[in-house]
Design a protein around this motif. Sequence first.
Motif, PDB file in Angstrom:
ATOM      1  N   LEU A 129      26.290   3.808   3.415  1.00  0.00           N
ATOM      2  CA  LEU A 129      25.956   2.381   3.308  1.00  0.00           C
ATOM      3  C   LEU A 129      25.419   1.858   4.634  1.00  0.00           C
ATOM      4  N   MET A 130      26.069   2.220   5.730  1.00  0.00           N
ATOM      5  CA  MET A 130      25.613   1.788   7.047  1.00  0.00           C
ATOM      6  C   MET A 130      24.215   2.328   7.338  1.00  0.00           C
ATOM      7  N   MET A 131      23.957   3.573   6.929  1.00  0.00           N
ATOM      8  CA  MET A 131      22.642   4.170   7.150  1.00  0.00           C
ATOM      9  C   MET A 131      21.565   3.396   6.380  1.00  0.00           C
ATOM     10  N   PHE A 132      21.820   3.109   5.097  1.00  0.00           N
ATOM     11  CA  PHE A 132      20.833   2.375   4.298  1.00  0.00           C
ATOM     12  C   PHE A 132      20.625   0.954   4.830  1.00  0.00           C
ATOM     13  N   ASP A 133      21.707   0.256   5.163  1.00  0.00           N
ATOM     14  CA  ASP A 133      21.575  -1.098   5.703  1.00  0.00           C
ATOM     15  C   ASP A 133      20.824  -1.102   7.024  1.00  0.00           C
ATOM     16  N   SER A 173      13.611  -1.378   9.587  1.00  0.00           N
ATOM     17  CA  SER A 173      12.294  -1.359   8.937  1.00  0.00           C
ATOM     18  C   SER A 173      11.706  -2.759   8.836  1.00  0.00           C
ATOM     19  N   PHE A 174      12.534  -3.748   8.510  1.00  0.00           N
ATOM     20  CA  PHE A 174      12.036  -5.131   8.469  1.00  0.00           C
ATOM     21  C   PHE A 174      11.558  -5.586   9.841  1.00  0.00           C
ATOM     22  N   LYS A 175      12.269  -5.207  10.863  1.00  0.00           N
ATOM     23  CA  LYS A 175      11.851  -5.588  12.219  1.00  0.00           C
ATOM     24  C   LYS A 175      10.496  -4.962  12.561  1.00  0.00           C
ATOM     25  N   PHE A 176      10.354  -3.661  12.284  1.00  0.00           N
ATOM     26  CA  PHE A 176       9.065  -3.004  12.537  1.00  0.00           C
ATOM     27  C   PHE A 176       7.959  -3.624  11.680  1.00  0.00           C
ATOM     28  N   ALA A 177       8.249  -3.914  10.413  1.00  0.00           N
ATOM     29  CA  ALA A 177       7.245  -4.524   9.531  1.00  0.00           C
ATOM     30  C   ALA A 177       6.814  -5.885  10.072  1.00  0.00           C
ATOM     31  N   LEU A 226      29.543  -2.961   9.262  1.00  0.00           N
ATOM     32  CA  LEU A 226      29.415  -2.043  10.399  1.00  0.00           C
ATOM     33  C   LEU A 226      27.959  -1.839  10.812  1.00  0.00           C
ATOM     34  N   GLU A 227      27.030  -2.113   9.888  1.00  0.00           N
ATOM     35  CA  GLU A 227      25.627  -1.929  10.259  1.00  0.00           C
ATOM     36  C   GLU A 227      25.205  -2.889  11.347  1.00  0.00           C
ATOM     37  N   LEU A 228      25.928  -3.980  11.538  1.00  0.00           N
ATOM     38  CA  LEU A 228      25.602  -4.886  12.645  1.00  0.00           C
ATOM     39  C   LEU A 228      25.702  -4.157  13.979  1.00  0.00           C
ATOM     40  N   ILE A 229      26.649  -3.249  14.062  1.00  0.00           N
ATOM     41  CA  ILE A 229      26.806  -2.474  15.296  1.00  0.00           C
ATOM     42  C   ILE A 229      25.681  -1.457  15.434  1.00  0.00           C
ATOM     43  N   SER A 230      25.378  -0.730  14.355  1.00  0.00           N
ATOM     44  CA  SER A 230      24.314   0.281  14.436  1.00  0.00           C
ATOM     45  C   SER A 230      22.951  -0.363  14.668  1.00  0.00           C
ATOM     46  N   VAL A 231      22.702  -1.505  14.043  1.00  0.00           N
ATOM     47  CA  VAL A 231      21.424  -2.199  14.250  1.00  0.00           C
ATOM     48  C   VAL A 231      21.325  -2.694  15.690  1.00  0.00           C
ATOM     49  N   THR A 232      22.420  -3.219  16.216  1.00  0.00           N
ATOM     50  CA  THR A 232      22.415  -3.673  17.608  1.00  0.00           C
ATOM     51  C   THR A 232      22.106  -2.524  18.559  1.00  0.00           C
ATOM     52  N   LEU A 233      22.764  -1.385  18.358  1.00  0.00           N
ATOM     53  CA  LEU A 233      22.544  -0.238  19.243  1.00  0.00           C
ATOM     54  C   LEU A 233      21.120   0.303  19.125  1.00  0.00           C
ATOM     55  N   LEU A 234      20.611   0.399  17.903  1.00  0.00           N
ATOM     56  CA  LEU A 234      19.233   0.874  17.733  1.00  0.00           C
ATOM     57  C   LEU A 234      18.215  -0.128  18.279  1.00  0.00           C
ATOM     58  N   SER A 235      18.519  -1.412  18.194  1.00  0.00           N
ATOM     59  CA  SER A 235      17.603  -2.433  18.716  1.00  0.00           C
ATOM     60  C   SER A 235      17.480  -2.364  20.231  1.00  0.00           C
ATOM     61  N   ILE A 236      18.550  -1.964  20.876  1.00  0.00           N
ATOM     62  CA  ILE A 236      18.495  -1.784  22.332  1.00  0.00           C
ATOM     63  C   ILE A 236      17.500  -0.686  22.663  1.00  0.00           C
ATOM     64  N   ILE A 283      31.710  -7.713  22.520  1.00  0.00           N
ATOM     65  CA  ILE A 283      32.927  -8.342  21.977  1.00  0.00           C
ATOM     66  C   ILE A 283      32.819  -8.460  20.460  1.00  0.00           C
ATOM     67  N   GLY A 284      31.662  -8.864  19.963  1.00  0.00           N
ATOM     68  CA  GLY A 284      31.460  -8.961  18.517  1.00  0.00           C
ATOM     69  C   GLY A 284      31.647  -7.629  17.820  1.00  0.00           C
ATOM     70  N   ALA A 285      31.101  -6.565  18.401  1.00  0.00           N
ATOM     71  CA  ALA A 285      31.258  -5.226  17.821  1.00  0.00           C
ATOM     72  C   ALA A 285      32.724  -4.814  17.799  1.00  0.00           C
ATOM     73  N   LEU A 286      33.440  -5.110  18.877  1.00  0.00           N
ATOM     74  CA  LEU A 286      34.867  -4.782  18.922  1.00  0.00           C
ATOM     75  C   LEU A 286      35.650  -5.553  17.858  1.00  0.00           C
ATOM     76  N   PHE A 287      35.290  -6.810  17.637  1.00  0.00           N
ATOM     77  CA  PHE A 287      35.951  -7.588  16.583  1.00  0.00           C
ATOM     78  C   PHE A 287      35.670  -7.011  15.193  1.00  0.00           C
TER      79      PHE A 287
END
Length: 134
Positions: A12-16, A22-26, A81-91, A104-108
């Motif tokens: 689920l995290m991978m698909f999200d 993909s939306f960001k790149f688009a 959890l995808e909020l964390i993966s998206v944040t890390l990939l966006s960096i 802090i948000g990721a830890l929460f």
Amino acid sequence: MKSFYIIGFLVLMMFDTLAQISFKFASVHAMPLSFDLPWLIRVFAHPWIYGAFVGYIGAFFTWMTLLKYAPVGPAFAASHLELISVTLLSIWLFNEPLTFIKIIGALFIIAGVFFLARDESKADVENVPYNIHS
């Protein structure tokens, strides 16, 4: 069943994550934003928009499968959890900053998933019917 949840939420995290990245790149490739036919053609001319569709469709079917078996509270928390993966990939992909607030948000988010899952597993143990013949 525990491995089913872990694998399911990773999928689920991978698909999200695929959908959001993909939306960001688009959106980057479709600039400037103009809400007209040439803009729509730019949006649908790049494969990233189709990655977003695949991500959302995959996330939908994965989510429906998980909800069939998983308790709603921990499932809902884990679905974020995808909020964390998206944040890390966006960096890495978009040079976005990693700020203290994001950490802090990721830890929460992680703590919330942990506590909800722990509470649910305690409830499962407490609700196990006792065998009167033992």
